[in-house]
Design a protein around this motif. Structure first.
Motif, mmCIF file in Angstrom:
data_model
loop_
_atom_site.group_PDB
_atom_site.id
_atom_site.type_symbol
_atom_site.label_atom_id
_atom_site.label_comp_id
_atom_site.label_asym_id
_atom_site.label_seq_id
_atom_site.Cartn_x
_atom_site.Cartn_y
_atom_site.Cartn_z
ATOM 1 N N ILE A 101 0.837 -1.210 0.000
ATOM 2 C CA ILE A 101 0.000 0.000 0.000
ATOM 3 C C ILE A 101 0.869 1.256 0.000
ATOM 4 N N LEU A 102 1.890 1.295 0.836
ATOM 5 C CA LEU A 102 2.782 2.462 0.869
ATOM 6 C C LEU A 102 3.541 2.611 -0.449
ATOM 7 N N SER A 103 3.939 1.510 -1.029
ATOM 8 C CA SER A 103 4.616 1.548 -2.328
ATOM 9 C C SER A 103 3.666 2.034 -3.409
ATOM 10 N N LEU A 104 2.419 1.650 -3.313
ATOM 11 C CA LEU A 104 1.424 2.115 -4.275
ATOM 12 C C LEU A 104 1.262 3.632 -4.176
ATOM 13 N N ARG A 105 1.322 4.160 -2.984
ATOM 14 C CA ARG A 105 1.273 5.624 -2.825
ATOM 15 C C ARG A 105 2.485 6.281 -3.481
ATOM 16 N N ASP A 106 3.669 5.658 -3.345
ATOM 17 C CA ASP A 106 4.863 6.179 -4.019
ATOM 18 C C ASP A 106 4.668 6.151 -5.529
ATOM 19 N N PHE A 107 4.094 5.069 -6.028
ATOM 20 C CA PHE A 107 3.816 4.948 -7.453
ATOM 21 C C PHE A 107 2.873 6.066 -7.912
ATOM 22 N N LEU A 108 1.874 6.382 -7.099
ATOM 23 C CA LEU A 108 0.917 7.432 -7.470
ATOM 24 C C LEU A 108 1.607 8.788 -7.598
ATOM 25 N N ARG A 109 2.643 9.019 -6.792
ATOM 26 C CA ARG A 109 3.409 10.263 -6.947
ATOM 27 C C ARG A 109 4.128 10.269 -8.306
ATOM 28 N N ASP A 110 4.718 9.134 -8.671
ATOM 29 C CA ASP A 110 5.357 9.032 -9.989
ATOM 30 C C ASP A 110 4.332 9.227 -11.095
ATOM 31 N N ARG A 111 3.172 8.657 -10.910
ATOM 32 C CA ARG A 111 2.089 8.775 -11.893
ATOM 33 C C ARG A 111 1.668 10.241 -12.040
ATOM 34 N N SER A 112 1.542 10.926 -10.927
ATOM 35 C CA SER A 112 1.175 12.350 -10.969
ATOM 36 C C SER A 112 2.223 13.155 -11.723
ATOM 37 N N ARG A 113 3.503 12.846 -11.488
ATOM 38 C CA ARG A 113 4.565 13.539 -12.220
ATOM 39 C C ARG A 113 4.447 13.278 -13.719
ATOM 40 N N ALA A 114 4.133 12.051 -14.091
ATOM 41 C CA ALA A 114 3.978 11.723 -15.513
ATOM 42 C C ALA A 114 2.833 12.531 -16.124
ATOM 43 N N TYR A 115 1.733 12.672 -15.393
ATOM 44 C CA TYR A 115 0.607 13.466 -15.887
ATOM 45 C C TYR A 115 0.982 14.944 -15.986
ATOM 46 N N GLU A 116 1.693 15.457 -14.993
ATOM 47 C CA GLU A 116 2.115 16.859 -15.022
ATOM 48 C C GLU A 116 3.058 17.122 -16.188
ATOM 49 N N GLU A 117 4.003 16.201 -16.423
ATOM 50 C CA GLU A 117 4.940 16.365 -17.533
ATOM 51 C C GLU A 117 4.206 16.326 -18.866
ATOM 52 N N ARG A 118 3.230 15.456 -18.971
ATOM 53 C CA ARG A 118 2.446 15.381 -20.213
ATOM 54 C C ARG A 118 1.672 16.676 -20.437
ATOM 55 N N GLU A 119 1.058 17.194 -19.387
ATOM 56 C CA GLU A 119 0.323 18.455 -19.498
ATOM 57 C C GLU A 119 1.256 19.597 -19.867
ATOM 58 N N GLN A 120 2.462 19.598 -19.284
ATOM 59 C CA GLN A 120 3.442 20.640 -19.599
ATOM 60 C C GLN A 120 3.853 20.565 -21.076
ATOM 61 N N ARG A 121 4.092 19.356 -21.574
ATOM 62 C CA ARG A 121 4.430 19.189 -22.996
ATOM 63 C C ARG A 121 3.282 19.672 -23.880
ATOM 64 N N GLU A 122 2.049 19.363 -23.478
ATOM 65 C CA GLU A 122 0.879 19.787 -24.249
ATOM 66 C C GLU A 122 0.749 21.314 -24.243
#
Length: 179
Positions: free
Chosen positions: A131-152
């Motif tokens: 569960i804690l690792s999944l939360r860490d993954f969600l932070r990585d996921r959020s960064r991926a979404y932010e980077e995609r939005e920034q590129r867009e």
């Protein structure tokens, strides 16, 4: 009363008529292939955990998640596998709390988990580590979404600049009554 599935969910159901068919095709071995393209995992159109329950009925997401958890435990070499209660509650928590994740993202998470990107077990199973690792993954996921939005945004800005005119040119066009 029969539920009407959206076209995307109906396509999944047509391709994999039962949850068992889905589980055979989308199994833990697939992690090695999909991890090569994390962007596709995040932004692809694989079904979410919640939609598995819509397509196949209550408990389908948990049924699909169980082999993912078991495979991670086997790979990590823990001395004692989770008991039925621990495994059942863990997959229920993941399906309920993180139902918005698509199955590719979940498999990417388990690949990252097994590759020691996040927390790890110390010879014994502890569901909170996942569960804690999944939360860490969600932070990585959020960064991926932010980077995609920034590129867009950058792409849109570049497109806007191609068609933009200077203030001086605007005034000249206005003066010549072109605008």
């Amino acid at each position: 009363m029969k539920k009407i599935l959206s076209s995307a969910l109906a396509k999944v159901k047509d391709r994999f008529p039962t949850i068992e068919d889905f589980m055979v095709a989308v199994n833990p071995d697939r992690q090695l292939k999909i991890c090569e393209q994390p962007e596709t995992c995040y932004f692809g159109n694989s079904p979410t955990l919640a939609s598995l329950n819509v397509i196949y009925g209550r408990g389908a997401a948990e049924a699909w998640l169980l082999p993912e958890v078991q495979e991670a435990c086997l790979f990590m070499g823990i001395k004692e596998m989770p008991d039925n209660y621990q495994a059942a509650k863990l997959v229920r928590i993941i399906a309920q709390q993180y139902g918005y994740l698509n199955v590719d993202e979940v498999q990417l998470f388990f690949f990252y988990f097994c590759s020691a990107r996040y927390r790890h077990f110390y010879n014994t199973f502890d569901p909170s580590i996942i569960i804690l690792s999944l939360r860490d993954f969600l932070r990585d996921r959020s960064r991926a979404y932010e980077e995609r939005e920034q590129r867009e945004r950058e792409r849109e800005r570049e497109e806007w600049e191609k068609n933009a005119i200077t203030h001086e040119e605007y005034l000249r066009l206005k003066e010549n009554q072109v605008l």
